[in-house]
Design a protein around this motif. Structure first.
Motif, PDB file in Angstrom:
ATOM      1  N   UNK A  36     -60.171 -43.891  29.827  1.00 23.95           N
ATOM      2  CA  UNK A  36     -59.976 -44.005  28.385  1.00 23.95           C
ATOM      3  C   UNK A  36     -58.525 -44.254  27.979  1.00 23.95           C
ATOM      4  N   UNK A  37     -57.589 -43.711  28.753  1.00 22.95           N
ATOM      5  CA  UNK A  37     -56.200 -43.789  28.317  1.00 22.95           C
ATOM      6  C   UNK A  37     -55.342 -44.777  29.091  1.00 22.95           C
ATOM      7  N   UNK A  38     -55.529 -44.820  30.420  1.00 25.81           N
ATOM      8  CA  UNK A  38     -54.626 -45.628  31.226  1.00 25.81           C
ATOM      9  C   UNK A  38     -54.755 -47.107  30.888  1.00 25.81           C
ATOM     10  N   UNK A  39     -53.634 -47.810  30.641  1.00 25.94           N
ATOM     11  CA  UNK A  39     -53.693 -49.263  30.446  1.00 25.94           C
ATOM     12  C   UNK A  39     -54.251 -49.910  31.715  1.00 25.94           C
ATOM     13  N   UNK A  40     -54.888 -51.089  31.561  1.00 21.28           N
ATOM     14  CA  UNK A  40     -55.639 -51.622  32.701  1.00 21.28           C
ATOM     15  C   UNK A  40     -54.752 -51.961  33.896  1.00 21.28           C
ATOM     16  N   UNK A  41     -53.488 -52.312  33.649  1.00 21.05           N
ATOM     17  CA  UNK A  41     -52.633 -52.666  34.785  1.00 21.05           C
ATOM     18  C   UNK A  41     -51.652 -51.540  35.124  1.00 21.05           C
ATOM     19  N   UNK A  54     -58.824 -41.781  18.600  1.00 17.45           N
ATOM     20  CA  UNK A  54     -59.286 -41.992  19.970  1.00 17.45           C
ATOM     21  C   UNK A  54     -59.750 -40.674  20.587  1.00 17.45           C
ATOM     22  N   UNK A  55     -58.994 -39.604  20.332  1.00 18.06           N
ATOM     23  CA  UNK A  55     -59.351 -38.308  20.898  1.00 18.06           C
ATOM     24  C   UNK A  55     -60.684 -37.815  20.354  1.00 18.06           C
ATOM     25  N   UNK A  56     -60.872 -37.953  19.017  1.00 19.54           N
ATOM     26  CA  UNK A  56     -62.149 -37.551  18.419  1.00 19.54           C
ATOM     27  C   UNK A  56     -63.297 -38.355  19.015  1.00 19.54           C
ATOM     28  N   UNK A  57     -63.046 -39.652  19.202  1.00 20.78           N
ATOM     29  CA  UNK A  57     -64.075 -40.507  19.782  1.00 20.78           C
ATOM     30  C   UNK A  57     -64.475 -40.005  21.163  1.00 20.78           C
ATOM     31  N   UNK A  93     -54.163 -33.040  18.766  1.00 20.41           N
ATOM     32  CA  UNK A  93     -54.735 -34.076  19.617  1.00 20.41           C
ATOM     33  C   UNK A  93     -53.698 -34.625  20.566  1.00 20.41           C
ATOM     34  N   UNK A  94     -52.486 -34.780  20.036  1.00 29.73           N
ATOM     35  CA  UNK A  94     -51.461 -35.341  20.929  1.00 29.73           C
ATOM     36  C   UNK A  94     -51.117 -34.383  22.061  1.00 29.73           C
ATOM     37  N   UNK A  95     -51.163 -33.082  21.748  1.00 20.55           N
ATOM     38  CA  UNK A  95     -50.935 -32.103  22.810  1.00 20.55           C
ATOM     39  C   UNK A  95     -52.058 -32.191  23.852  1.00 20.55           C
ATOM     40  N   UNK A  96     -53.296 -32.282  23.351  1.00 21.69           N
ATOM     41  CA  UNK A  96     -54.434 -32.364  24.261  1.00 21.69           C
ATOM     42  C   UNK A  96     -54.336 -33.617  25.123  1.00 21.69           C
ATOM     43  N   UNK A  97     -53.917 -34.730  24.485  1.00 18.74           N
ATOM     44  CA  UNK A  97     -53.807 -35.978  25.250  1.00 18.74           C
ATOM     45  C   UNK A  97     -52.725 -35.875  26.313  1.00 18.74           C
ATOM     46  N   UNK A  98     -51.627 -35.195  25.935  1.00 19.84           N
ATOM     47  CA  UNK A  98     -50.573 -34.963  26.920  1.00 19.84           C
ATOM     48  C   UNK A  98     -51.096 -34.134  28.085  1.00 19.84           C
TER      49      UNK A  98
END
Lengths: 327, 329
Positions: free
Chosen positions: A116-121, A216-219, B26-31
């Motif tokens: 979900x987060x890492x860019x593809x390259x 994005x996180x909620x999704x 959310x940003x903390x969670x993402x981190x």
């Protein structure tokens, strides 16, 4: 190598429908080689199934007589030649529970990052992937060495020195360290299964959620993860099954041959089904007397891992079936 | 949400990008997610560091060198005029020659692969090419179950049952030997090689087959000359994974190989592997002794071997994927 086939041969074999594919009506056939290949590869498949069947049949036959309520609920007695395996069952359950608590959140988070987060390259994502692949290939005995060298001798000692004034509390093999060692070993199982589950979630669901104003996180938390729950559970169960059957990583990090009491603290040693089989089979003074117990223990371990595996496989085929037509 | 929380964005971009910005939680969670993802890298590094740390005294510690030197671990020792490779860590003069151990590991691994590669590749061909759907639906889950059998159970079976069979068939000198351990290992290796090979065969594009058939080849010719060659890198990766699995497997060999550190090529003789040596000796060794460090050195060598095998496997898989999807050519 293969001679050109005559018309007669073509017709002769075409009538046998063993390898016929419906979409290839005018395909040439070569009789003997074809049959040899089908027969040979079929026989190989049969050999593999037979290997599994023979091992299962032997363990079930040898252990079924021993399987009783007493065997499952009593402690070993008479120098391991009598009694049951209750402490080993409890130890195995506690061990895998603790392991799951560590491995599943870490594995899911890693998979979420990768998909979900890492860019593809992303180089970072590539390094994470290579690390996971390597973790999956490290021999389990090396995990045992690692657990002893890192968790027990280094982390445990550091905890003892800082919190217990140097008194021996955590710098010894224990349930906690064995569970953490196992969780590193099973991490790749969780990551791979979760990644697959996340990738199976249709892109449209994410887009719809984002379009409705979700972040994005909620999704991820409200749409993607619930949708992938089946696949994540599959991974968790596979990890538990793998962890329940491993012996090499826990022999130096916490498993014990015999304990009069059940483990009550994280820093207690514990008994374990697989380790029980290993020790009884290699160090028992009287093999004939312990053989029924050995078979019984092996059967319980096998049933436990099989049950978990079957649940995982069924769950996976169901969730796969559920998600695909939705596209 | 305050304007400041939106972060540095240029005015033009902000007017186009209507997505809501994440809240601080959310940003903390993402981190945290990224941090946890890094744990796998940390884990590999820690394994390297902490196994390596206990192994390095074998190379550099003068105290350890009083008992054993790296050279003595691989060179033969003259005993009564014979050059001998001896692993006797608990004798009066401890001897730590690792040649018999690696030879033992190779012996059982080769036996395992000699059996497992043909059987599981052929089974994979059957499953991918010939098997009717119903058969495949039994075969694949069964082999997954096979992969799920704990190795200690497979080892126990080899010890109690298989050893007797092997002795009566081959008439081996020792009841537990390289053949028994190798066949036991094959049980654990077959599912690995099967799954990767089957995957490789299935990922050969259908167009390869149709093209071969359109050019007039028979299905068998298409299989043998087009599909199998295209799947060879993937199958090779499966075999390498199987090799890594077999050489690193502990419980099966410790139970079924007999554990005598002999240097000979007789597969019917008792055999001691690297993994079994660590498993049996580390529990009774004095922490910090030469023996302790030598056992960690064995583990480090084993780690390096599987590390290299893993990287080669990844490369092979990557390349086969690339050539099959034509993304390079």
């Amino acid at each position: 190598m293969i001679p050109a086939t005559s018309v007669a041969e073509v017709e002769g074999v075409a009538s046998s429908d063993s390898v016929r594919k419906p979409r290839e009506p005018f395909v040439r056939r070569d009789g003997l080689v074809d049959k040899l290949l089908v027969g040979g590869t079929g026989a190989a498949s049969f050999v593999m199934l037979a290997m599994l069947a023979i091992v299962l049949a032997d363990i079930v036959r040898g252990g079924a007589a021993k399987l009783s309520l007493e065997f499952l609920t009593e402690a070993p007695a008479n120098g391991m030649t009598a009694g049951g395996i209750f402490p080993a069952i409890v130890g195995t359950v506690l061990l895998t529970l603790l392991m799951t608590l560590a491995a599943v959140p870490a594995g899911v988070a890693t998979a979420v990052y990768l998909t979900e987060y890492a860019p593809s390259q992303s180089t970072l994502a590539r390094v994470v992937r290579v690390s996971i692949a390597n973790l999956a290939g490290v021999p389990s005995i090396v995990f045992g060495l690692f657990g002893l060298g890192f968790f027990v001798s280094t982390l445990g000692r550091a905890i003892d020195v800082t919190m217990f004034g140097g008194e021996l509390t955590f710098a010894r093999p224990s349930l906690l360290w064995a569970a953490l060692t196992l969780s590193v070993l099973t991490l790749p199982v969780v990551v791979v299964a979760t990644e697959e589950a996340l990738r199976a979630v249709p892109r449209e669901l994410r887009d719809a959620s984002l379009a409705l104003g979700a972040t994005r996180f909620e999704t991820i938390v409200r749409v993607v993860l619930p949708e992938a729950l089946g696949g994540i559970l599959t991974g968790a169960i596979l990890a538990v099954s793998r962890g329940a059957g491993e012996v090499a990583p826990i022999m130096f990090t916490g498993a014990a041959y015999f304990l009069p009491q059940l483990p009550s603290h994280l820093n207690d040693a514990f008994m374990n089904l697989g380790y029980h089989v290993y020790v009884l089979a290699t160090q028992s003074p009287d093999v004939e007397k312990t053989k029924p117990i050995l078979y019984g223990t092996a059967l319980v371990l096998l049933l436990l891992t099989f049950l978990l595996n079957m649940v995982a496989v069924t769950l996976r085929s169901r969730t796969r079936g559920k998600l695909k037509p939705a596209l | 949400m305050s304007e400041a929380a939106l972060g540095p964005t240029s005015g033009a971009a902000r007017s186009l990008d209507l997505r809501r910005r994440p809240r601080r939680v959310e940003r903390i969670a993402e981190g945290a997610i990224v941090a946890v993802a890094l744990l796998s890298i940390v884990a590999v590094a820690l394994i390297l560091v902490f196994v390596g740390k206990e192994a390095l005294p074998v190379l550099f510690s003068a105290v350890v060198h009083e008992e054993v030197t790296p050279l003595a671990m691989v060179m033969p020792r003259a005993v009564n005029g014979h050059a001998m490779y001896l692993w006797q860590p608990v004798s009066d003069v401890p001897k730590y020659n690792i040649v018999p151990l690696f030879l033992g590991s190779l012996k059982v691994t080769i036996v395992a692969l000699l059996f497992a590669v043909p059987v599981s590749v052929a089974a994979a061909v059957y499953c991918a090419e010939y098997a009717p759907r119903r058969v495949r639906e039994i075969l694949k889950p069964a082999i997954e179950l096979m992969a799920g059998v704990p190795s200690v159970v497979a080892g126990f079976f080899a010890l109690v049952v298989l050893a007797t069979w092997v002795q009566s068939v081959f008439g081996t000198e020792h009841r537990l030997n390289a053949i028994v351990a190798g066949l036991g290992l094959a049980f654990a290796t077959c599912p690995v090689i099967f799954s990767v090979s089957e995957d490789a065969l299935r990922s050969v594009p259908q167009s390869y087959r149709t093209a071969a058939l359109a050019l007039g080849s028979t299905p068998t010719q298409a299989l043998l000359r087009v599909i199998l060659p295209a799947a060879v890198p993937g199958i090779g990766a499966g075999v390498m994974l199987g090799f890594g699995r077999a050489i690193g497997e502990t419980l099966i060999v410790v139970l079924a190989s007999g554990n005598a550190a002999l240097v000979d090529l007789n597969l019917g003789h008792s055999t001691r592997t690297v993994t079994a040596t660590i498993a049996q000796e580390l529990g009774e060794v004095v922490v910090g002794s030469a023996h302790y460090h030598v056992l960690f050195a064995l583990g480090a060598l084993l780690f390096l071997v599987t590390f290299v095998v893993n990287i080669l496997t990844e490369r092979a898989l990557h390349r086969s994927r690339q050539s099959l999807t034509g993304s390079k050519r």
